[in-house]
Enzyme design. Structure first.
Site, PDB file in Angstrom:
ATOM      1  CE  LYS A   1      40.991  64.426 -36.795  1.00  9.35           C
ATOM      2  NZ  LYS A   1      40.401  63.155 -37.159  1.00  9.35           N
TER       3      LYS A   1
ATOM      4  CG  HIS B   1      43.582  60.541 -28.642  1.00 12.20           C
ATOM      5  ND1 HIS B   1      43.310  59.246 -28.302  1.00 12.20           N
ATOM      6  CD2 HIS B   1      43.250  60.685 -29.943  1.00 12.20           C
ATOM      7  CE1 HIS B   1      42.830  58.622 -29.351  1.00 12.20           C
ATOM      8  NE2 HIS B   1      42.783  59.469 -30.361  1.00 12.20           N
TER       9      HIS B   1
ATOM     10  CG  HIS C   1      46.995  57.942 -31.382  1.00 10.56           C
ATOM     11  ND1 HIS C   1      46.324  59.133 -31.481  1.00 10.56           N
ATOM     12  CD2 HIS C   1      46.611  57.203 -32.441  1.00 10.56           C
ATOM     13  CE1 HIS C   1      45.568  59.113 -32.569  1.00 10.56           C
ATOM     14  NE2 HIS C   1      45.724  57.962 -33.164  1.00 10.56           N
TER      15      HIS C   1
HETATM   16  N1  ARG Z   1      45.731  56.893 -38.018  1.00  8.95           N
HETATM   17  C1  ARG Z   1      44.857  55.843 -37.601  1.00  8.95           C
HETATM   18  C2  ARG Z   1      44.083  56.281 -36.362  1.00  8.95           C
HETATM   19  O1  ARG Z   1      44.520  57.125 -35.624  1.00  8.95           O
HETATM   20  C3  ARG Z   1      45.597  54.564 -37.279  1.00  8.95           C
HETATM   21  C4  ARG Z   1      46.324  53.956 -38.425  1.00  8.95           C
HETATM   22  C5  ARG Z   1      46.612  52.497 -38.215  1.00  8.95           C
HETATM   23  N2  ARG Z   1      47.387  51.904 -39.278  1.00  8.95           N
HETATM   24  C6  ARG Z   1      46.891  51.587 -40.484  1.00  8.95           C
HETATM   25  N3  ARG Z   1      47.709  51.067 -41.379  1.00  8.95           N
HETATM   26  N4  ARG Z   1      45.651  51.761 -40.800  1.00  8.95           N
HETATM   27  O2  ARG Z   1      43.009  55.753 -36.117  1.00  8.95           O
END
Ligand code: ARG
Length: 568
Positions: free
Chosen positions: A127, A130, A133
């Protein structure tokens, strides 16, 4: 380093018989310097001492024994005791400390022996990386640096979203139309297209959706074909993300994403089963969390695992492998509920209290764009790489207007453009929504990254013009007791305290604010004092202060992840 607050608290403590730590926590720094350098609000003691604040103030003042080498005046104003410090001592202490520490000014060992895990950035494979992040990457990165600077042992983890049902869909799409897309050349864009297409098909045809779910199940069970395609998606995506990380200067100690926990969730499920609290509900397996919180889903209807289960497995793993004192999760506030559920369920895993208490979600606000300013082919998803490159281009344009003859313009534009984006991201308290506006963040005179860089460059050019760095032995501290110099000195003296507050609140904006204050205080010092060309002693002394400011600006900006150009 000399701690005036501590000295004051100690002296007060002898007059009122209250411990000095408590007293120290009440001491304030008045905004208006005519109210002293430090103020003690006596109303904090009114209840305990059963007296009116002004009466407390005069009692304390009468019995106070405080070395006039440090404090040369104590005044009562209403219920406050205002303390005026001896400026010469202050200047001497601060500059002596700077002389000893230099680039390491402000470091400390408060973190010694403590392990901090920071889970940040964590984009989703296949993905677009963006703008949401970006905030996680930048806030997490700044916290990483600052904890480290204060002596903590820090482990930075990029908990990649490289697992989950969306991969079942992607695999299905790839199986059907893989040939039509050139994912090697343009991984994220092409995978996004496949994803959109398969999603549409799923909406039309329930049986396709079923296929997708099965694909993910197969992936979890280690099916060869599914695993192979998945790992191709992962490595192609990472290659693309790396370009963003290179631009931002981001580094991680671990890239263990969600998939890493695929074989570690069994233990979580087993432990939860043992508590008797894991129950079936509409075919899924859930843990109820009371009336006010939605239940946490541990297993889906088709038996596959969830985002939450992977986070629970990660907590077990991190407790065992990193023995963390704190485990921070830097994500947008959209995930507040997720972490509330996960931390609540974690209490059922039989972990030491220490770990449960150490879990902390560090949420941040959304990024909002000034409407119509930016759009991409996909519509409203803005790719971070495009955005960072645009920042560099825009910075280059500003530099070309302001300083067309500058050497290595591209290099400078990169530091200024990226620095502007990072600073913008860190300049307000993290929970606030951020407004993304190019003109504001690239304004050299505003409260911006480029402004701090600009002041830094000015300190450099003054030193360059003088042609030497003065020695500490050659300076005369009494030259720095005027108002604007003292202001700089006081700001410098707060640096370590500011860093400690950052980690206490997990709030890098406190450091951003500080760097603006330091820059502004230097700017008025610069405007009201002649640095070069007065007598040698004045020149040496003011140059010394100039160098201290430049060094601390560079250190501080570096902790936020911002590089300093040497010219701009
Ligand atoms: N990949 C997730 C997102 O983009 C964030 C992950 C954050 N870290 C975790 N341990 N859940 O929303």
């Amino acid at each position: 380093m000399l701690n005036f607050k501590e000295k004051i608290a100690e002296a007060i403590s002898k007059t009122v018989n209250i411990n000095k730590e408590e007293l120290e926590s009440y001491i304030e720094v008045p905004k208006d310097t005519s109210m002293g350098d430090y103020a003690f609000p006596c109303f904090k003691l009114a209840k305990e001492l059963r007296k009116a604040p002004p009466a407390i103030a005069s009692d304390i003042k009468e019995n106070l024994e405080i070395d006039d080498k440090y404090i040369n005046k104590v005044e009562i104003v209403g219920g406050y005791l205002n303390f005026f410090v001896n400026n010469s001592i202050l200047v001497e202490e601060v500059l002596q400390e700077f002389e000893n520490r230099n680039e390491n000014y402000g470091t400390s060992n408060i973190g010694e022996g403590k392990n901090i895990v920071i889970d940040y950035s964590s984009p989703n494979i296949a993905k677009p990386f963006h703008i949401g992040h970006l905030r996680s990457t930048v806030i997490g990165g700044a916290l990483y640096n600052i904890y480290k600077y204060l002596g903590y042992n820090v482990i930075g983890i990029n908990h990649l979203g490289d697992y989950g049902t969306q991969f079942g869909k992607l695999i299905e799409g790839y199986k059907r139309w893989g040939e039509e897309y050139n994912i090697e050349a343009n991984p994220i864009d092409e995978l996004t297209k496949i994803y959109v297409r398969i999603n549409n098909l799923c909406k039309e045809d329930e049986s396709v959706l079923e296929e997708c779910r099965n694909n993910f199940k197969k992936l979890e069970d280690g099916d060869k074909y599914c695993t192979e395609i998945w790992s191709k998606f992962r490595s192609l995506s990472l290659k693309e993300f790396q370009r963003v990380y290179d631009l931002l200067g981001s580094k991680f100690d671990s890239w263990n994403g969600e998939a890493f926990y695929s074989d570690k969730m069994g233990e979580v499920v087993k432990k939860l089963e043992e508590t008797g609290k894991l129950v079936e509900s509409e075919g899924a397996r859930i843990i109820g969390l009371g009336e006010n919180t939605a239940p946490c889903i541990i297993g889906k209807t088709n038996g596959s695992t969830t985002y939450a289960t992977r986070d629970l497995a990660a907590i077990l793993y991190r407790a065992r492998n990193y023995n963390f004192d704190k485990a921070l999760y830097v994500t947008s506030y959209e995930q507040v509920l997720h972490f509330k559920q996960v931390f609540e369920v974690a209490k059922l895993l039989n972990l030491d209290e220490k770990y449960i208490n150490g879990l902390e979600h560090v949420p941040f606000g959304m990024v909002r764009l000034k409407e119509g300013k930016m759009s991409t082919r996909e519509g409203n998803i803005i790719k971070l790489e495009d955005l960072l490159n645009e920042a560099i281009t825009r910075a280059l344009k500003v530099i070309e207007e302001k300083n067309p003859d500058l050497e290595e313009k591209e290099e400078v534009a990169k530091k200024v453009g990226i620095g502007a984006v990072i600073f913008n991201d860190l300049s307000n308290s993290r929970i606030k929504d951020e407004i993304f506006d190019w003109d504001t963040m690239l304004n050299f005179q505003g409260e911006t990254g480029p402004y701090i860089q600009y002041i830094y460059v000015r300190t450099k050019s003054v030193i360059e013009k003088a042609g030497y760095l003065p020695k500490y032995e050659d300076i005369n501290i009494d030259i720095l007791t005027d108002c604007s110099s003292i202001n700089v000195i006081k700001t410098i003296s707060n640096f370590e305290e500011v860093l400690k507050q950052v980690v206490q609140k997990n709030e890098p904006s406190i450091l951003s604010r500080y760097l603006i204050d330091l820059s502004q205080s230097f700017s008025s010092f610069y405007n009201s004092n002649k640095i070069i060309g007065e007598d040698k002693e004045k020149q040496d002394t003011r140059l010394y202060l100039t160098n201290a400011v430049g060094t601390i600006l560079k250190t501080g900006a570096g902790l936020l992840g911002i590089e300093m150009p040497s010219r701009m």
